[in-house]
Structure formats: C-alpha cells, structure tokens
Design a protein around this motif. Structure first.
Motif, mmCIF file in Angstrom:
data_model
loop_
_atom_site.group_PDB
_atom_site.id
_atom_site.type_symbol
_atom_site.label_atom_id
_atom_site.label_comp_id
_atom_site.label_asym_id
_atom_site.label_seq_id
_atom_site.Cartn_x
_atom_site.Cartn_y
_atom_site.Cartn_z
ATOM 1 N N ALA A 4 0.838 -1.200 0.000
ATOM 2 C CA ALA A 4 0.000 0.000 0.000
ATOM 3 C C ALA A 4 0.872 1.249 0.000
ATOM 4 N N VAL A 5 0.231 2.405 0.011
ATOM 5 C CA VAL A 5 0.916 3.695 0.003
ATOM 6 C C VAL A 5 1.890 3.822 1.164
ATOM 7 N N SER A 6 1.695 3.093 2.207
ATOM 8 C CA SER A 6 2.517 3.195 3.409
ATOM 9 C C SER A 6 3.840 2.434 3.303
ATOM 10 N N SER A 7 4.343 2.296 2.082
ATOM 11 C CA SER A 7 5.624 1.619 1.892
ATOM 12 C C SER A 7 6.593 2.557 1.193
ATOM 13 N N SER A 8 7.849 2.180 1.209
ATOM 14 C CA SER A 8 8.849 2.936 0.464
ATOM 15 C C SER A 8 9.490 2.009 -0.559
ATOM 16 N N LYS A 9 10.046 2.611 -1.604
ATOM 17 C CA LYS A 9 10.747 1.843 -2.638
ATOM 18 C C LYS A 9 12.152 2.401 -2.764
ATOM 19 N N THR A 10 13.118 1.519 -2.650
ATOM 20 C CA THR A 10 14.522 1.884 -2.740
ATOM 21 C C THR A 10 15.134 1.165 -3.925
ATOM 22 N N GLU A 11 15.795 1.918 -4.802
ATOM 23 C CA GLU A 11 16.446 1.303 -5.964
ATOM 24 C C GLU A 11 17.934 1.131 -5.678
ATOM 25 N N ILE A 12 18.411 -0.074 -5.927
ATOM 26 C CA ILE A 12 19.823 -0.412 -5.732
ATOM 27 C C ILE A 12 20.332 -1.047 -7.016
ATOM 28 N N THR A 13 21.469 -0.571 -7.502
ATOM 29 C CA THR A 13 22.110 -1.190 -8.660
ATOM 30 C C THR A 13 23.170 -2.151 -8.145
ATOM 31 N N VAL A 14 23.082 -3.402 -8.577
ATOM 32 C CA VAL A 14 24.017 -4.429 -8.115
ATOM 33 C C VAL A 14 25.415 -4.092 -8.613
ATOM 34 N N ARG A 15 26.336 -3.998 -7.671
ATOM 35 C CA ARG A 15 27.739 -3.742 -7.996
ATOM 36 C C ARG A 15 28.482 -5.065 -8.197
ATOM 37 N N TYR A 16 29.531 -5.011 -9.008
ATOM 38 C CA TYR A 16 30.306 -6.214 -9.311
ATOM 39 C C TYR A 16 30.819 -6.882 -8.036
ATOM 40 N N SER A 17 31.252 -6.078 -7.064
ATOM 41 C CA SER A 17 31.813 -6.627 -5.825
ATOM 42 C C SER A 17 30.783 -7.371 -4.977
ATOM 43 N N GLU A 18 29.506 -7.214 -5.287
ATOM 44 C CA GLU A 18 28.445 -7.896 -4.527
ATOM 45 C C GLU A 18 28.105 -9.274 -5.102
ATOM 46 N N THR A 19 28.749 -9.627 -6.204
ATOM 47 C CA THR A 19 28.458 -10.914 -6.832
ATOM 48 C C THR A 19 29.499 -11.954 -6.420
ATOM 49 N N ASP A 20 29.123 -13.198 -6.566
ATOM 50 C CA ASP A 20 30.030 -14.292 -6.210
ATOM 51 C C ASP A 20 30.595 -14.931 -7.472
ATOM 52 N N GLN A 21 31.282 -16.030 -7.321
ATOM 53 C CA GLN A 21 31.923 -16.696 -8.449
ATOM 54 C C GLN A 21 30.906 -17.173 -9.487
ATOM 55 N N MET A 22 29.662 -17.357 -9.072
ATOM 56 C CA MET A 22 28.620 -17.789 -10.000
ATOM 57 C C MET A 22 28.004 -16.613 -10.757
ATOM 58 N N GLY A 23 28.440 -15.377 -10.410
ATOM 59 C CA GLY A 23 27.941 -14.197 -11.104
ATOM 60 C C GLY A 23 26.624 -13.663 -10.587
ATOM 61 N N ILE A 24 26.210 -14.143 -9.415
ATOM 62 C CA ILE A 24 24.953 -13.660 -8.835
ATOM 63 C C ILE A 24 25.230 -12.947 -7.519
ATOM 64 N N VAL A 25 24.275 -12.155 -7.081
ATOM 65 C CA VAL A 25 24.436 -11.429 -5.817
ATOM 66 C C VAL A 25 24.621 -12.445 -4.695
ATOM 67 N N HIS A 26 25.680 -12.269 -3.921
ATOM 68 C CA HIS A 26 25.908 -13.139 -2.771
ATOM 69 C C HIS A 26 24.774 -12.926 -1.775
ATOM 70 N N HIS A 27 24.284 -14.003 -1.199
ATOM 71 C CA HIS A 27 23.103 -13.938 -0.340
ATOM 72 C C HIS A 27 23.233 -12.943 0.812
ATOM 73 N N SER A 28 24.419 -12.751 1.337
ATOM 74 C CA SER A 28 24.597 -11.854 2.482
ATOM 75 C C SER A 28 24.312 -10.396 2.139
ATOM 76 N N ASN A 29 24.424 -10.028 0.872
ATOM 77 C CA ASN A 29 24.199 -8.639 0.483
ATOM 78 C C ASN A 29 22.754 -8.197 0.643
ATOM 79 N N TYR A 30 21.823 -9.131 0.619
ATOM 80 C CA TYR A 30 20.423 -8.735 0.775
ATOM 81 C C TYR A 30 20.158 -8.134 2.158
ATOM 82 N N ILE A 31 20.893 -8.568 3.168
ATOM 83 C CA ILE A 31 20.736 -7.985 4.502
ATOM 84 C C ILE A 31 21.154 -6.507 4.462
ATOM 85 N N ASN A 32 22.232 -6.208 3.725
ATOM 86 C CA ASN A 32 22.634 -4.811 3.539
ATOM 87 C C ASN A 32 21.577 -4.037 2.769
#
Length: 143
Positions: A4-32
């Motif tokens: 609903a309207v009572s939410s916020s939206k934050t846009e984040i662009t995935v940086r290369y340093s946030e990816t792992d050897q498989m080329g995907i965002v490492h799971h720990s980055n979602y907490i950040n």
C-alpha cells in the motif's frame, strides 16, 4: 507484489563486488539492501536514523529472515519495497520484497525485527517517549 501507500521503494544497482563466483548477488548482500531500504523508509516518516539516535533512541536488529526466490546479477536494478508489518510500541517488524526492476521478478522476501531502546540498550515504549513518532509509525500501517 506491491504494498500500500505506506511503503517505500529503494532502488539499488548491483555492484560487481556484490556478486560471487557464480555471477549472482551473494546472499549476504540482501541484509545490507534491507538496511538501506529501512533507512529510506524512516525518511517517509520525516526522520533519519541519526535524528533518532540524537533523540536517544536506538533500533537494534533482533531477528532477520530472508527467503531467496530468484538470483540478481551484476548491474541489475533491484527495487526493495519496505513496510512495517508489526508494531506494538516497543517491538517492530519491517517486511521487504526485493524485485528486479526490469521484469518485476521477485528476488527475495524478508523481514527484520527490532526493539526500540535507549542508548544503554534498555527497551523503551516509544508511545511514552515520543508520542509524535509513535503516531507516525501507526499512520504508516494504515491503508
């Protein structure tokens, strides 16, 4: 999934340093990402984390839950939508849905639970300490 309207939206662009050897965002980055989004959410109630701390209020994390649905990759634009799921004046739970901006694929669904404390980490009742802040938090939960 859109809140609903009572939410916020934050846009984040995935940086290369946030990816792992498989080329995907490492799971720990979602907490950040949750922390960045939570900070943005605080702005919609007219506050900043620094402002809250200057008032003597802390909001430590008690619990984190993260359910992974689909991977994000380098240079993806990720939207993290945030809302307050539960609030009782002392404890509060934020809910997050992260999705890829380009195709709206849900990547992660999660939550963080917090407790309002003073600077000595003693739990406090925001309703008594800051009725105005308490009302703003309640207002965000209304549709």
């Amino acid at each position: 999934m859109v809140f609903a309207v009572s939410s916020s939206k934050t846009e984040i662009t995935v940086r290369y340093s946030e990816t792992d050897q498989m080329g995907i965002v490492h799971h720990s980055n979602y907490i950040n990402y949750f922390e960045v989004a939570r900070t943005d959410f605080i702005y919609i109630i007219g506050q900043t984390y620094k402002g809250l701390e200057d008032m003597g209020f802390m909001l430590p994390v008690l619990h984190v839950d993260c359910q992974y649905r689909s991977p994000a990759k380098y240079d993806d634009r990720v939207i993290v939508e945030t809302k307050i799921k539960e609030y009782n004046g002392v404890r509060m739970t934020f809910e997050y849905v992260a999705y890829r901006k380009e195709d709206e694929t849900i990547l992660v669904h999660g939550s963080t639970s917090h407790c309002w404390t003073d600077k000595n980490l003693k739990p406090i009742m925001i309703k008594k300490r800051s009725p105005e802040l308490h009302e703003k938090l309640l207002q965000t939960m209304k549709d």
